[in-house]
Design a protein around this motif. Sequence first.
Motif, PDB file in Angstrom:
ATOM      1  N   ASP A 189      28.732  48.221  -8.127  1.00 24.33           N
ATOM      2  CA  ASP A 189      30.098  47.779  -7.884  1.00 24.33           C
ATOM      3  C   ASP A 189      30.783  48.829  -7.012  1.00 24.33           C
ATOM      4  N   THR A 190      31.189  48.448  -5.805  1.00 24.85           N
ATOM      5  CA  THR A 190      31.735  49.446  -4.877  1.00 24.85           C
ATOM      6  C   THR A 190      33.073  50.003  -5.344  1.00 24.85           C
ATOM      7  N   GLU A 191      33.749  49.316  -6.280  1.00 25.07           N
ATOM      8  CA  GLU A 191      35.021  49.828  -6.784  1.00 25.07           C
ATOM      9  C   GLU A 191      34.835  51.085  -7.618  1.00 25.07           C
ATOM     10  N   SER A 192      33.637  51.285  -8.170  1.00 27.00           N
ATOM     11  CA  SER A 192      33.387  52.449  -9.019  1.00 27.00           C
ATOM     12  C   SER A 192      32.726  53.594  -8.258  1.00 27.00           C
ATOM     13  N   LEU A 193      32.584  53.440  -6.951  1.00 28.19           N
ATOM     14  CA  LEU A 193      31.872  54.423  -6.150  1.00 28.19           C
ATOM     15  C   LEU A 193      32.824  55.347  -5.402  1.00 28.19           C
ATOM     16  N   LEU A 194      32.312  56.510  -5.016  1.00 29.27           N
ATOM     17  CA  LEU A 194      33.056  57.408  -4.153  1.00 29.27           C
ATOM     18  C   LEU A 194      33.140  56.802  -2.759  1.00 29.27           C
ATOM     19  N   GLU A 195      34.111  57.265  -1.974  1.00 34.52           N
ATOM     20  CA  GLU A 195      34.251  56.779  -0.613  1.00 34.52           C
ATOM     21  C   GLU A 195      34.294  57.949   0.358  1.00 34.52           C
ATOM     22  N   THR A 196      33.825  57.719   1.575  1.00 36.51           N
ATOM     23  CA  THR A 196      33.928  58.721   2.624  1.00 36.51           C
ATOM     24  C   THR A 196      35.295  58.589   3.293  1.00 36.51           C
ATOM     25  N   PRO A 197      35.688  59.571   4.099  1.00 32.12           N
ATOM     26  CA  PRO A 197      36.982  59.476   4.787  1.00 32.12           C
ATOM     27  C   PRO A 197      37.092  58.287   5.748  1.00 32.12           C
ATOM     28  N   LEU A 198      35.972  57.643   6.061  1.00 36.82           N
ATOM     29  CA  LEU A 198      35.979  56.520   6.997  1.00 36.82           C
ATOM     30  C   LEU A 198      35.908  55.161   6.311  1.00 36.82           C
ATOM     31  N   ALA A 199      36.072  55.122   4.999  1.00 38.15           N
ATOM     32  CA  ALA A 199      35.937  53.860   4.262  1.00 38.15           C
ATOM     33  C   ALA A 199      36.898  52.795   4.788  1.00 38.15           C
ATOM     34  N   GLY A 200      38.144  53.175   5.055  1.00 37.89           N
ATOM     35  CA  GLY A 200      39.122  52.228   5.564  1.00 37.89           C
ATOM     36  C   GLY A 200      38.727  51.668   6.923  1.00 37.89           C
ATOM     37  N   LEU A 201      38.205  52.525   7.787  1.00 40.00           N
ATOM     38  CA  LEU A 201      37.769  52.085   9.112  1.00 40.00           C
ATOM     39  C   LEU A 201      36.588  51.131   8.997  1.00 40.00           C
ATOM     40  N   HIS A 202      35.654  51.449   8.111  1.00 36.59           N
ATOM     41  CA  HIS A 202      34.493  50.555   7.928  1.00 36.59           C
ATOM     42  C   HIS A 202      34.947  49.143   7.582  1.00 36.59           C
ATOM     43  N   ARG A 203      35.863  49.044   6.646  1.00 37.83           N
ATOM     44  CA  ARG A 203      36.330  47.725   6.223  1.00 37.83           C
ATOM     45  C   ARG A 203      37.117  47.036   7.334  1.00 37.83           C
ATOM     46  N   GLU A 204      37.888  47.816   8.070  1.00 36.19           N
ATOM     47  CA  GLU A 204      38.690  47.255   9.163  1.00 36.19           C
ATOM     48  C   GLU A 204      37.821  46.587  10.223  1.00 36.19           C
ATOM     49  N   ILE A 205      36.655  47.187  10.509  1.00 32.53           N
ATOM     50  CA  ILE A 205      35.804  46.644  11.568  1.00 32.53           C
ATOM     51  C   ILE A 205      34.665  45.785  11.018  1.00 32.53           C
ATOM     52  N   GLY A 206      34.787  45.401   9.747  1.00 32.96           N
ATOM     53  CA  GLY A 206      33.877  44.404   9.192  1.00 32.96           C
ATOM     54  C   GLY A 206      32.633  44.935   8.525  1.00 32.96           C
ATOM     55  N   GLY A 207      32.623  46.203   8.135  1.00 31.75           N
ATOM     56  CA  GLY A 207      31.459  46.755   7.459  1.00 31.75           C
ATOM     57  C   GLY A 207      31.232  46.110   6.097  1.00 31.75           C
ATOM     58  N   ARG A 208      30.005  45.726   5.813  1.00 23.96           N
ATOM     59  CA  ARG A 208      29.661  45.184   4.490  1.00 23.96           C
ATOM     60  C   ARG A 208      29.256  46.354   3.604  1.00 23.96           C
ATOM     61  N   MET A 209      30.073  46.648   2.609  1.00 24.81           N
ATOM     62  CA  MET A 209      29.913  47.851   1.817  1.00 24.81           C
ATOM     63  C   MET A 209      28.971  47.626   0.624  1.00 24.81           C
ATOM     64  N   VAL A 210      28.092  48.604   0.404  1.00 27.98           N
ATOM     65  CA  VAL A 210      27.170  48.573  -0.729  1.00 27.98           C
ATOM     66  C   VAL A 210      27.131  49.961  -1.362  1.00 27.98           C
ATOM     67  N   GLY A 211      26.576  50.049  -2.548  1.00 31.76           N
ATOM     68  CA  GLY A 211      26.434  51.336  -3.198  1.00 31.76           C
ATOM     69  C   GLY A 211      25.197  52.068  -2.713  1.00 31.76           C
ATOM     70  N   PHE A 212      25.365  53.344  -2.352  1.00 32.55           N
ATOM     71  CA  PHE A 212      24.241  54.166  -1.916  1.00 32.55           C
ATOM     72  C   PHE A 212      24.529  55.618  -2.270  1.00 32.55           C
ATOM     73  N   ALA A 213      23.661  56.218  -3.084  1.00 36.78           N
ATOM     74  CA  ALA A 213      23.787  57.628  -3.490  1.00 36.78           C
ATOM     75  C   ALA A 213      25.162  57.928  -4.073  1.00 36.78           C
ATOM     76  N   GLY A 214      25.726  56.946  -4.795  1.00 35.43           N
ATOM     77  CA  GLY A 214      27.006  57.162  -5.445  1.00 35.43           C
ATOM     78  C   GLY A 214      28.218  56.879  -4.578  1.00 35.43           C
ATOM     79  N   TYR A 215      27.998  56.422  -3.347  1.00 35.95           N
ATOM     80  CA  TYR A 215      29.086  56.153  -2.412  1.00 35.95           C
ATOM     81  C   TYR A 215      29.097  54.691  -1.992  1.00 35.95           C
ATOM     82  N   ALA A 216      30.271  54.193  -1.631  1.00 40.08           N
ATOM     83  CA  ALA A 216      30.385  52.890  -0.980  1.00 40.08           C
ATOM     84  C   ALA A 216      30.151  53.123   0.505  1.00 40.08           C
ATOM     85  N   MET A 217      29.077  52.532   1.024  1.00 43.16           N
ATOM     86  CA  MET A 217      28.677  52.774   2.409  1.00 43.16           C
ATOM     87  C   MET A 217      28.436  51.446   3.118  1.00 43.16           C
ATOM     88  N   PRO A 218      28.670  51.390   4.434  1.00 44.34           N
ATOM     89  CA  PRO A 218      28.391  50.151   5.169  1.00 44.34           C
ATOM     90  C   PRO A 218      26.896  49.968   5.390  1.00 44.34           C
TER      91      PRO A 218
END
Length: 373
Positions: free
Chosen positions: A3-32
């Motif tokens: 669940d990406t809501e329970s994951l850490l985020e990088t400083p670019l998380a907002g940008l990823h979502r803005e440009i359509g990144g599909r976020m998944v859990g990886f190594a404890g982070y929400a990543m595109p």
Amino acid sequence: MADTESLLETPLAGLHREIGGRMVGFAGYAMPVQYPAGIIAEHQACRAGAALFDVSHMGQAELRGEGAAAALERVTPAEIQALKPGRQRYALLMNESGGIIDDFMVANLGDRLFLVVNASRKAMDFQEIGAALPAGVSIVPRPDRALLALQGPGAEAMLAPLAEGNVAAMPFMGVLESPVAGVPALITRSGYTGEDGFEIGIPAEGAEKVARALLAAGASPAGLGARDSLRLEAGLPLYGQDIDETTSPVEAALTFSLGKRRRIAWDFRGAERVREELDSGPKRLRVGILPDGRQPARAHTEIALGGSTIGEVTSGGFGPSLNAPVAMGYVARAHAGDGTALELMVRGRAIPARIAPTPFVPHRYKRTAGASA
């Protein structure tokens, strides 16, 4: 999938979502994992132009103090004391039994060493290194920093106008401290795609400014999916899949990371196993594998020969540059020769395959200023 809501985020998380990144859990982070163009398009953009990856989830740290290089050699067989200022090196963090705790990058910044380690291992790595340090040497994690990877033959042309320093003069594994888009940055000419490119370490608060500038310069956003297919085609191992704490540098085909002086002194963790395998040969070897047809062989696929199991696939998938499946895995040393015919047991069916040299796609690192190789 986490669940990406329970994951850490990088400083670019907002940008990823803005440009359509599909976020998944990886190594404890929400990543595109990918963007709207798709993994194959992102992969091809890296091979033909330049792709921008967010790798801020990885661990960054400084090693400070008199004798830091000698201290780091306590836990790695790499030659750190011979590393010149302005240069970077690939290294392995070893355990006493000759296994690999992690692989990492170390750069000499003159007054300190700078480390980049894998996201899933960073807490363990920093603890292991810290415990081996003498008085006067300390490891200082830098979670306040972001990290971008700009990869592909067009990377230099996109980065150069944004950087104050001369990035065009940087050779492969060169290091430069220079602002990018007005943000203080540590630039290394390195990456994990097999292409020429750069990794750009910056303060977290400047990450979005730099990323937007690189995207505006023509870089294509790329996610975890393309990063994995690119490194697989390049024959580069992934920690946790292709190497782990049971794997030695010899069987993993990473002996290039063993320093010449270290092979004389044998004064590093796990040296007894490494020396024995270099002298007598390991029981198994990491090899490249090309399956016939179109069916990919994923991790944990059984590798067979003459009805007997001889190994296992550790990484596998579709190689867009080859328009064919590719894989890596370990096989018994007696069957590790290039061209050896074997079978991959996929969903109860034997798929013909052969061992092939890696990289599957030639590396295009810029070995000297002005030329890629």
